[in-house]
Write a protein that holds these residues in place. Sequence first.
Motif, PDB file in Angstrom:
ATOM      1  N   ILE A  52      -1.192   5.743   2.386  1.00 11.45           N
ATOM      2  CA  ILE A  52       0.000   5.137   2.296  1.00 11.45           C
ATOM      3  C   ILE A  52      -0.307   4.883   4.350  1.00 11.45           C
ATOM      4  N   LEU A  53      -0.242   3.735   4.240  1.00 13.91           N
ATOM      5  CA  LEU A  53      -0.312   3.327   5.993  1.00 13.91           C
ATOM      6  C   LEU A  53       1.373   3.559   6.318  1.00 13.91           C
ATOM      7  N   ILE A  54       1.927   4.251   7.604  1.00 11.64           N
ATOM      8  CA  ILE A  54       3.205   3.613   8.017  1.00 11.64           C
ATOM      9  C   ILE A  54       2.853   3.177   9.493  1.00 11.64           C
ATOM     10  N   ASP A  55       3.488   2.189   8.763  1.00 11.12           N
ATOM     11  CA  ASP A  55       3.102   1.427   9.987  1.00 11.12           C
ATOM     12  C   ASP A  55       4.711   0.811  11.305  1.00 11.12           C
ATOM     13  N   LEU A  56       4.793   1.760  12.407  1.00  8.67           N
ATOM     14  CA  LEU A  56       6.158   1.604  13.069  1.00  8.67           C
ATOM     15  C   LEU A  56       5.766   1.192  14.619  1.00  8.67           C
ATOM     16  N   ALA A  57       4.533   0.626  14.537  1.00  6.81           N
ATOM     17  CA  ALA A  57       3.967  -0.718  15.622  1.00  6.81           C
ATOM     18  C   ALA A  57       5.016  -1.881  15.661  1.00  6.81           C
ATOM     19  N   ASN A  58       5.149  -2.337  17.334  1.00  8.83           N
ATOM     20  CA  ASN A  58       6.161  -3.445  17.432  1.00  8.83           C
ATOM     21  C   ASN A  58       4.901  -4.750  18.091  1.00  8.83           C
TER      22      ASN A  58
ATOM     23  N   GLU B 161       7.090 -16.570  10.845  1.00  5.69           N
ATOM     24  CA  GLU B 161       5.726 -16.754  10.151  1.00  5.69           C
ATOM     25  C   GLU B 161       5.418 -15.565   9.153  1.00  5.69           C
ATOM     26  N   ASP B 162       5.204 -14.713  10.120  1.00  5.54           N
ATOM     27  CA  ASP B 162       4.261 -13.198   9.887  1.00  5.54           C
ATOM     28  C   ASP B 162       4.282 -12.379  10.548  1.00  5.54           C
ATOM     29  N   SER B 163       4.413 -11.364  10.759  1.00  5.80           N
ATOM     30  CA  SER B 163       4.272 -10.282  11.303  1.00  5.80           C
ATOM     31  C   SER B 163       3.310  -8.675  11.294  1.00  5.80           C
ATOM     32  N   LEU B 164       3.499  -8.231  12.602  1.00  4.84           N
ATOM     33  CA  LEU B 164       2.234  -7.149  12.385  1.00  4.84           C
ATOM     34  C   LEU B 164       2.139  -6.325  11.344  1.00  4.84           C
ATOM     35  N   GLY B 165       2.802  -6.359   9.785  1.00  5.43           N
ATOM     36  CA  GLY B 165       2.641  -5.331   9.031  1.00  5.43           C
ATOM     37  C   GLY B 165       2.118  -6.487   8.112  1.00  5.43           C
ATOM     38  N   GLU B 166       2.580  -7.797   8.023  1.00  6.78           N
ATOM     39  CA  GLU B 166       1.373  -7.978   7.382  1.00  6.78           C
ATOM     40  C   GLU B 166      -0.017  -8.452   7.546  1.00  6.78           C
ATOM     41  N   GLN B 167      -0.148  -7.844   8.851  1.00  9.98           N
ATOM     42  CA  GLN B 167      -1.239  -8.656   9.695  1.00  9.98           C
ATOM     43  C   GLN B 167      -2.260  -7.845   8.820  1.00  9.98           C
TER      44      GLN B 167
ATOM     45  N   PHE C 181      -6.143  -5.477   5.609  1.00  9.34           N
ATOM     46  CA  PHE C 181      -6.377  -3.763   4.318  1.00  9.34           C
ATOM     47  C   PHE C 181      -5.998  -3.838   3.012  1.00  9.34           C
ATOM     48  N   PRO C 182      -6.736  -4.823   2.103  1.00  9.06           N
ATOM     49  CA  PRO C 182      -5.570  -5.053   1.523  1.00  9.06           C
ATOM     50  C   PRO C 182      -5.566  -3.937   0.164  1.00  9.06           C
ATOM     51  N   GLU C 183      -6.383  -2.692   0.155  1.00  7.17           N
ATOM     52  CA  GLU C 183      -6.285  -2.071  -0.296  1.00  7.17           C
ATOM     53  C   GLU C 183      -6.043  -0.121   0.154  1.00  7.17           C
ATOM     54  N   VAL C 184      -4.637  -0.510   1.351  1.00  9.18           N
ATOM     55  CA  VAL C 184      -4.261   0.207   2.212  1.00  9.18           C
ATOM     56  C   VAL C 184      -3.117   0.084   1.548  1.00  9.18           C
ATOM     57  N   HIS C 185      -1.848   0.684   1.853  1.00  7.69           N
ATOM     58  CA  HIS C 185      -0.353   0.739   0.998  1.00  7.69           C
ATOM     59  C   HIS C 185       0.382   1.153   2.383  1.00  7.69           C
ATOM     60  N   VAL C 186      -0.040  -0.015   2.774  1.00  6.64           N
ATOM     61  CA  VAL C 186       1.325  -0.407   4.821  1.00  6.64           C
ATOM     62  C   VAL C 186       2.675  -0.033   4.122  1.00  6.64           C
TER      63      VAL C 186
ATOM     64  N   ILE D  83       6.515  -6.477   2.124  1.00  2.26           N
ATOM     65  CA  ILE D  83       5.982  -6.161   3.305  1.00  2.26           C
ATOM     66  C   ILE D  83       6.909  -7.668   4.250  1.00  2.26           C
ATOM     67  N   THR D  84       6.604  -8.337   3.713  1.00  2.00           N
ATOM     68  CA  THR D  84       7.172  -9.735   4.762  1.00  2.00           C
ATOM     69  C   THR D  84       8.409  -9.683   4.918  1.00  2.00           C
TER      70      THR D  84
END
Length: 232
Positions: free
Chosen positions: A105-111, A128-134, A139-144, A201-202
């Motif tokens: 699990i990767l908890i993404d709190l960056a902006n 149309e995109d976000s850092l979380g989605e990027q 890293f498709p096998e990481v649970h963001v 994640i969108t």
Amino acid sequence: MVSPQKTFMNIAVLGTGAVGKLIAARLMSLGHDVTIGTRSPAATLARTDSRSLSFLQWLHVQPHLKLESYAHAAAGAEIIFNCTAGQGSLEALELAGTDNLNGKILIDLANPLDFSNGMPPILNPVNEDSLGEQIQRAFPEVHVVKALNTMNAEIMVDPAKISGDHAVFIAGNNEEAKESVRYLLMGFGWKSDYIFDLGDITAARSTEMLLPLWLRLSGRLGTMRFNFSVVR
Ligand SMILES: NC(=O)c1ccc[n+]([C@@H]2O[C@H](COP(=O)([O-])OP(=O)(O)OC[C@H]3O[C@@H](n4cnc5c(N)ncnc54)[C@H](OP(=O)(O)O)[C@@H]3O)[C@@H](O)[C@H]2O)c1
């Protein structure tokens, strides 16, 4: 994946700024085993730019906290916080290494704040995109799980610092991962009813897009100690 209700975990906090330090210290106070990650431990230890304490002095008051490279910190962790500058997050996670992140699990709190044209920063990406989605695509096998990015770091780790019921948003593709993050947030003091799951994640687009409003409000209110509330 780590069990949602596991009490004590090995946690990596990637990022040595104000947010990484506050998150790491709070996790330590809750009994977790925490390693903070940086590009270069030696350079970080030599850093004297803090207004209050140098990084080394700060580390001395956190006796059990370890400082490692991104890769070492991520390798030993069950769960990872991304507390790096948004424009450097993908680079930081590449340095952490796909194999050290996969399945976790990767908890993404960056902006994704872009200061290249000065203040105020713009969001890049946006709409149309976000850092979380990027991060999730890279890293498709990481649970963001996007979380906590809509408030000041002091509030993230101690919501009781401001009165009233106020909101934290989470978003991510994996339900079990979001359940684990919900438990972690409750450990920080968040009430379950005020942890709003926005879906996949969108939804990170929407929480990242609160930043221009947050920055403007902070200027108008003259404080960073506030948060958004949801009333029905
Ligand atoms: N400040 C807040 O209260 C707040 C609130 C909500 C969200 N956030 C978000 O939280 C994140 C952290 O904020 P912050 O103020 O603590 O620190 P920051 O100054 O935004 O970021 C510092 C960290 O980013 C790393 N970093 C920067 N550029 C990098 C690159 N190109 N490659 C790899 N790593 C890089 C640094 O690595 P080194 O350790 O190697 O120097 C350092 O660990 C940001 O994304 C911010 O938008 C902050």
